[in-house]
Design an enzyme around this catalytic site. Sequence first.
Site, PDB file in Angstrom:
ATOM      1  N   LYS A  52       7.217 -12.113   6.655  1.00 21.51           N
ATOM      2  CA  LYS A  52       6.636 -11.594   5.456  1.00 21.51           C
ATOM      3  C   LYS A  52       5.973 -12.436   4.496  1.00 21.51           C
ATOM      4  O   LYS A  52       5.384 -13.444   4.941  1.00 21.51           O
ATOM      5  CB  LYS A  52       7.825 -10.820   4.578  1.00 21.51           C
ATOM      6  CG  LYS A  52       8.823  -9.774   5.816  1.00 21.51           C
ATOM      7  CD  LYS A  52       7.905  -8.809   6.239  1.00 21.51           C
ATOM      8  CE  LYS A  52       7.471  -7.827   5.394  1.00 21.51           C
ATOM      9  NZ  LYS A  52       6.958  -6.702   6.210  1.00 21.51           N
ATOM     10  N   HIS A  70      -0.977  -8.473   6.501  1.00 20.32           N
ATOM     11  CA  HIS A  70      -1.435  -7.288   6.168  1.00 20.32           C
ATOM     12  C   HIS A  70      -2.646  -7.487   5.123  1.00 20.32           C
ATOM     13  O   HIS A  70      -2.784  -6.737   4.039  1.00 20.32           O
ATOM     14  CB  HIS A  70      -0.356  -6.270   5.180  1.00 20.32           C
ATOM     15  CG  HIS A  70       0.810  -6.207   5.960  1.00 20.32           C
ATOM     16  ND1 HIS A  70       0.862  -5.503   7.006  1.00 20.32           N
ATOM     17  CD2 HIS A  70       2.242  -6.730   5.656  1.00 20.32           C
ATOM     18  CE1 HIS A  70       2.120  -5.311   7.595  1.00 20.32           C
ATOM     19  NE2 HIS A  70       2.928  -6.232   6.765  1.00 20.32           N
ATOM     20  N   LEU A  82      11.804  -2.200   7.945  1.00 18.69           N
ATOM     21  CA  LEU A  82      12.963  -1.439   8.571  1.00 18.69           C
ATOM     22  C   LEU A  82      13.800  -2.474   9.622  1.00 18.69           C
ATOM     23  O   LEU A  82      15.114  -2.355   9.545  1.00 18.69           O
ATOM     24  CB  LEU A  82      12.530  -0.244   9.248  1.00 18.69           C
ATOM     25  CG  LEU A  82      12.247   1.007   8.515  1.00 18.69           C
ATOM     26  CD1 LEU A  82      11.811   2.141   9.086  1.00 18.69           C
ATOM     27  CD2 LEU A  82      13.412   1.289   7.645  1.00 18.69           C
TER      28      LEU A  82
END
Length: 367
Positions: A77, A95, A315
């Site tokens: 992340k 991202h 998730l």
Amino acid sequence: MHSPHIWLRAETKSGEARRALAPDDARQLLDAGFRVSVEQSAQAAIADHAYAAVGCDLQPVGSWVSAPEDSYILGLKELPGQPTTLVHRHIYFAHAFKQQRGWDSLLLRFMRGGGELLDLEYLVDDNDRRLAAFGYWAGYVGAALAVVAWSRRQLGAEPVLEPLVPWPDQEALLKDARELLERARGELSGRPSMIIIGAGGRVGSGARALAEELRLATTGWDIAETAAGGPFPEILEHDLLVNCVLSDRPIAPFLTPTMLTGHARRLSIIADVSCDPYGDHNPLPLYEQCTTLAKPTLALHGKPQPLDLIAIDHLPALLPRESTEDFSRQLLPVLLQLAHDQDAVWQRARDLFLKTCSEIAKPRAEG
């Protein structure tokens, strides 16, 4: 051929218990001549001693900032906001290549420091297929949470999802979902119907597996069913929507905000597994930011026809051990290719980074 140094950084995102590399695969890298350093992590599902046992070098949390400059900093992340200059080669899900929020400021940090971003999402084969992904477990957990939320709603529970913490394993998650569903069935004498969009892909296969485990009535849509372009009122005829489509281009929305009030609607829970609200490619333009483990749902519509959205962007963190081990197995062959400087997979990722940086640099130069 050279012997790369992989530096596995500790994740700092709240609730993130996954890691990008499992101990067994770290051992295989060591056997291949790599050096592997692992930052200690109190929140990871896999204990530090498991890495030390296979020969990894343990390091303090956050010490990647002073790692040797030729290290590959491996994570999952987002990076913390400091340092503002990034000198290393970083491998993680950034991202940043679809102009998501903060993409340019992140890439400027790399440009200032001379580092590189080799994004895990863009490690692809010659046919542009991703080589390592968490998709299956994202679909599985997303579908499970939709069932849990629906069941709690039928039982009168508020909120429909309480703050979430990782389950110890897949069986524990399945047991909780099944027990809640059976209690709800006792009230209603029925099971919810689920529509999975993107059912043919890796993410969709996880959602389908969960639906099959719970014997739900399921409608599976893929390219053929969505080719004509949305919106699709048929979605509203189902209790649950699990969206597994992550688009790399603008597409017609599957649902619009006006449809939620202007049509008869059975739909009461949406799990947007793909969860990409920040760019222009979101097929569910119903929300503007992701939900979180601490606050897992967003109310899109209230009583008498409530509709809640689940849009958690990590998730698989709710099944951290299974998802870590699965992802690491997929990633291992790609990491081994780092020993070859001109490997095509890594060169494609590097070229994308350089191309995107040049797009930032060009208007700055023109200005």
